[in-house]
Enzyme design. Structure first.
Site, PDB file in Angstrom:
ATOM      1  N   GLY A 105     -39.375  43.169  -8.080  1.00 37.52           N
ATOM      2  CA  GLY A 105     -38.303  44.100  -8.479  1.00 37.52           C
ATOM      3  C   GLY A 105     -38.309  44.100 -10.085  1.00 37.52           C
TER       4      GLY A 105
ATOM      5  N   TYR B 151     -22.252  43.855  -0.874  1.00 34.57           N
ATOM      6  CA  TYR B 151     -22.811  43.014  -1.909  1.00 34.57           C
ATOM      7  C   TYR B 151     -22.636  41.579  -1.940  1.00 34.57           C
ATOM      8  CZ  TYR B 151     -25.094  41.915  -6.440  1.00 34.57           C
ATOM      9  OH  TYR B 151     -25.776  41.515  -7.674  1.00 34.57           O
TER      10      TYR B 151
ATOM     11  N   ASP C  97     -42.887  45.904  -7.976  1.00 33.05           N
ATOM     12  CA  ASP C  97     -41.766  46.904  -7.721  1.00 33.05           C
ATOM     13  C   ASP C  97     -41.989  47.776  -6.583  1.00 33.05           C
ATOM     14  OD1 ASP C  97     -39.049  47.050  -9.579  1.00 33.05           O
ATOM     15  OD2 ASP C  97     -39.371  49.003  -8.370  1.00 33.05           O
ATOM     16  N   ILE C  98     -41.245  48.703  -6.087  1.00 33.26           N
ATOM     17  CA  ILE C  98     -41.518  49.546  -4.962  1.00 33.26           C
ATOM     18  C   ILE C  98     -42.176  50.886  -5.701  1.00 33.26           C
ATOM     19  CG2 ILE C  98     -39.018  50.645  -5.096  1.00 33.26           C
ATOM     20  CD1 ILE C  98     -39.452  50.589  -1.766  1.00 33.26           C
TER      21      ILE C  98
HETATM   22  N1  SER Z   1     -23.403  43.597 -12.031  1.00 32.43           N
HETATM   23  C1  SER Z   1     -23.304  43.536 -10.697  1.00 32.43           C
HETATM   24  C2  SER Z   1     -22.450  44.565 -10.131  1.00 32.43           C
HETATM   25  O1  SER Z   1     -21.829  44.963 -10.932  1.00 32.43           O
HETATM   26  C3  SER Z   1     -22.531  42.039 -10.396  1.00 32.43           C
HETATM   27  O2  SER Z   1     -23.489  41.227  -9.911  1.00 32.43           O
HETATM   28  O3  SER Z   1     -23.047  44.768  -9.177  1.00 32.43           O
END
Ligand code: SER
Length: 319
Positions: free
Chosen positions: A10, A144, A36-37
């Site tokens: 990445g 996330y 990276d991809i």
């Molecule tokens: N900067 C990141 C985000 O906004 C936080 O880990 O997803």
């Protein structure tokens, strides 16, 4: 240590771009493999070894590890908070499976050290929002955040069970002028500088008093290299370490810009990212990282603003 060979997965992203450059100054150009991809740009190719790697493709990663004799991996490929909400299944797959590939390679003895970034997104609505401690309620509300929380637990498990040397930081929002952010909730704090220089105004996707923890990229890169080069016995926690740089709201960053551009204006048009920001801490307590491996930030909002504006002017030929 300095003879290790490092793979950064990445490497074209916001952190990877700056991290690869810094690692190369420390370890030497050919000891740091960027990947990276996307295929490399001519500029990337001229800067050192580069391989195309899909972080979901274990065999592809393994081939590169063998080809160069890689023994450290920095796994930076991920979908961030805003993008992950729009593509939850793929975000979960990418963020988790890529981590398992690397943890397994370490367990099998092919690599000896891993860096894996965590995030303030591990925290959620039930977490204390001011001076959020290292050890506290962790109930993330975003895909996330869930992937980062789970990843932290897995890192710790691989360390406890198999002795895997994996190290992690919970990054706050990161701000730099050398690379573009992609898909995060804190991205506004980078965009605002670009727009300030281009248009002297900015329409912000977060509300004016949304305070979030942030950090200037040189601090973040230094933290990353410091935790990776600290003696193993200092890294007594193998989930993610809280680190703090600064905290500010859109209104406060706008005021900092106004010190240089008095006519700068900001408007607010919060979108779906507001709810994500509202579930995150306002400020972070990083006492544990300070105590364990000596973490200390250097940049505050005013110093960062000055550097951002000066450097962006230079790279955009505005001076
Ligand atoms: N900067 C990141 C985000 O906004 C936080 O880990 O997803």
């Amino acid at each position: 240590m300095e003879t290790d060979t490092i793979l950064v997965i990445g490497s074209s992203g916001q952190i990877g771009t700056e991290l690869v450059a810094e690692l190369r100054t420390r370890y030497g150009r050919d000891r740091v493999i960027a990947s990276d991809i996307k295929p490399a740009t001519p500029e990337q190719l001229s800067e050192g070894p580069y391989e195309v790697i899909d972080a979901l493709n274990r065999d592809q990663i393994f081939e590169v590890v063998k080809k160069y004799g890689v023994n450290q991996v920095y796994l930076l490929a991920a979908l961030l908070s805003a993008t992950a909400e729009k593509n939850p299944m793929f975000a979960w797959k990418l963020n988790m499976e890529s981590l398992f590939h690397i943890l397994e390679m370490a367990r099998e003895g092919h690599i000896r050290k891993i860096y894996w970034p965590s995030s303030i997104a591990v925290f959620g609505l039930t977490t204390p929002r001011d001076n959020t401690p290292q050890f506290t309620v962790i109930e993330p509300g975003t895909v996330y955040g869930i992937s980062k929380q789970a990843g932290e637990r897995w890192c710790e498990w691989y360390h406890n069970k198999y002795g895997v040397d994996v190290r992690s930081i919970r990054y706050p929002g990161l701000i730099g002028w050398k690379s573009a952010p992609g898909g995060g909730t804190t991205d506004y704090a980078v965009h605002i500088y670009h727009e300030a220089l281009a248009n002297n105004s900015y329409n912000c996707f977060l509300a004016e008093n949304t305070t979030l923890p942030m950090m200037y990229m040189p601090d973040a890169i230094r933290a990353t290299i410091e935790i990776m080069t600290a003696p193993a016995e200092q890294i007594r926690y193998r989930g993610g370490y809280n680190i703090a740089g600064m905290s500010f709201s859109p209104k406060e960053i706008a005021m900092a810009i106004k010190k240089h551009q008095p006519d700068f204006t900001i408007t607010y048009q919060p979108d779906f990212r507001q709810a994500i920001a509202d579930s995150w801490p306002r400020s972070i307590d990083d006492a544990v990282a300070r105590e364990h491996w000596g973490w200390k930030p250097q940049f505050d909002l005013d110093r960062m603003t000055e550097e951002m504006l000066v450097n962006l002017k230079k790279v955009n030929n505005l001076v």
